[in-house]
Design an enzyme around this catalytic site. Structure first.
Site, short mmCIF file in Angstrom:
data_model
loop_
_atom_site.label_atom_id
_atom_site.label_comp_id
_atom_site.label_asym_id
_atom_site.label_seq_id
_atom_site.Cartn_x
_atom_site.Cartn_y
_atom_site.Cartn_z
N GLU A 31 85.95 -18.80 -5.63
CA GLU A 31 87.34 -18.33 -5.68
C GLU A 31 87.77 -17.90 -4.31
O GLU A 31 86.96 -17.44 -3.51
CB GLU A 31 87.40 -17.28 -6.78
CG GLU A 31 87.96 -15.95 -6.54
CD GLU A 31 88.05 -15.23 -7.90
OE1 GLU A 31 89.18 -14.93 -8.27
OE2 GLU A 31 87.03 -14.98 -8.56
N ASP A 152 90.98 -22.70 9.59
CA ASP A 152 90.22 -21.76 8.74
C ASP A 152 88.77 -22.25 8.65
O ASP A 152 88.19 -22.28 7.56
CB ASP A 152 90.86 -21.68 7.35
CG ASP A 152 90.34 -20.51 6.53
OD1 ASP A 152 89.70 -19.61 7.11
OD2 ASP A 152 90.56 -20.50 5.30
#
Ligand SMILES: Nc1ncnc2c1ncn2[C@@H]1O[C@H](COP(=O)(O)OP(=O)(O)OP(=O)(O)O)[C@@H](O)[C@H]1O
Length: 255
Positions: A31, A152
């Protein structure tokens, strides 16, 4: 109701839409900030043999996400995902939307992400690190040649397949870095994880996103061979000081 349906508060109509297309969500794999990733099953109902294969599905619920994510970052991610195709970038199987939820079905990486792997198995040998660095570097070179910066890069976004190949994932902060005329664009938005961010990103200066990606790649390599962070502080100023004072140490076994 499946465990995925409970985690996601999937409506029966959403489960039905998924199943009519041959998809079934199973347990949660991971998640992030605004998404949950599930193991999924796909049965191609149109194929003669009707074989079932395992996939991963990233579910983004825009009703729970902030405006800039919904208006800026998510459209960029979807636009980039449909254009890229590389052996070391996770393969996208299909993307669809139903009401507030986006379902991004992709190849399942059976050995999880690189951070989990290092935490479980310890530092990666230099021989294996060399192979994995080359694989991520090839993926980044491909993106940069297309004028896309990932923004990222971190161990959690490098996924490992059953054959121990690395696949880059999570294009949630990625963007095109030139304008329509091919002029270079700098970024000012701080993206990604603090520990992987380049000094100019931490200083809040306009930065060149491709160059900042290469810094993050170096941080990934350091973590791979040391099972430790080169710079680690939750305070941005102190983190920047660590970077510019070059206070890092290699594990004694690293040559
Ligand atoms: N294809 C996949 N196969 C196996 N695991 C996966 C896959 N995709 C994602 N994961 C797991 O789910 C985690 C979160 O996925 P992802 O980074 O795409 O979500 P995110 O919401 O964009 O994360 P963040 O907020 O950290 O940027 C990954 O770190 C990984 O552990």
């Amino acid at each position: 109701m499946t465990s995925a349906a409970q985690d996601l508060l999937l409506r029966p109509s959403e489960e039905l839409t998924l199943s009519s297309r041959g998809y079934r969500l199973m347990h949660k794999l991971g998640e992030g900030s605004y998404a949950q990733v599930f193991l999924a099953e796909f049965t191609n109902k149109d194929a003669d043999d009707k074989t079932t294969k395992l996939l991963a599905c990233k579910v983004v619920d825009v009703s729970k996400a902030p405006k800039d994510f919904v208006k800026k970052f998510l459209p960029r991610e979807l636009d980039i995902l449909v254009r890229i195709n590389h052996p070391h970038i996770i393969h996208i199987h299909s993307i669809f939307q139903r009401k507030t939820k986006y379902f991004i079905f992709m190849r399942h990486a059976e050995n999880g992400d690189l951070l989990e792997f290092i935490l479980k198995k310890g530092p990666i040998s230099e021989a294996q690190s060399r192979v994995w660095m080359r694989q991520i570097a090839l993926a980044i070179q491909y993106l940069h040649d297309m004028e896309i910066a990932h923004r990222d890069l971190k161990c959690e976004n490098a996924l490992i397949t059953s054959n121990y190949n690395l696949k880059l994932a999570d294009f949630g902060f990625s963007r095109f870095v030139t304008d329509g005329q091919g002029r270079k664009l700098t970024s000012t938005t701080y993206c990604g994880s603090l520990s992987y961010a380049a000094p100019e990103v931490l200083r809040g200066m306009p930065y060149h996103p491709k160059i900042a990606d290469i810094w993050s790649l170096g941080v990934i390599l350091y973590i791979m061979v040391n099972k430790a962070m080169p710079f680690d502080d939750t305070n941005v100023k102190r983190l920047h000081e660590q970077q510019v004072n070059r206070r890092w140490k290699f594990r004694s076994k690293v040559k």
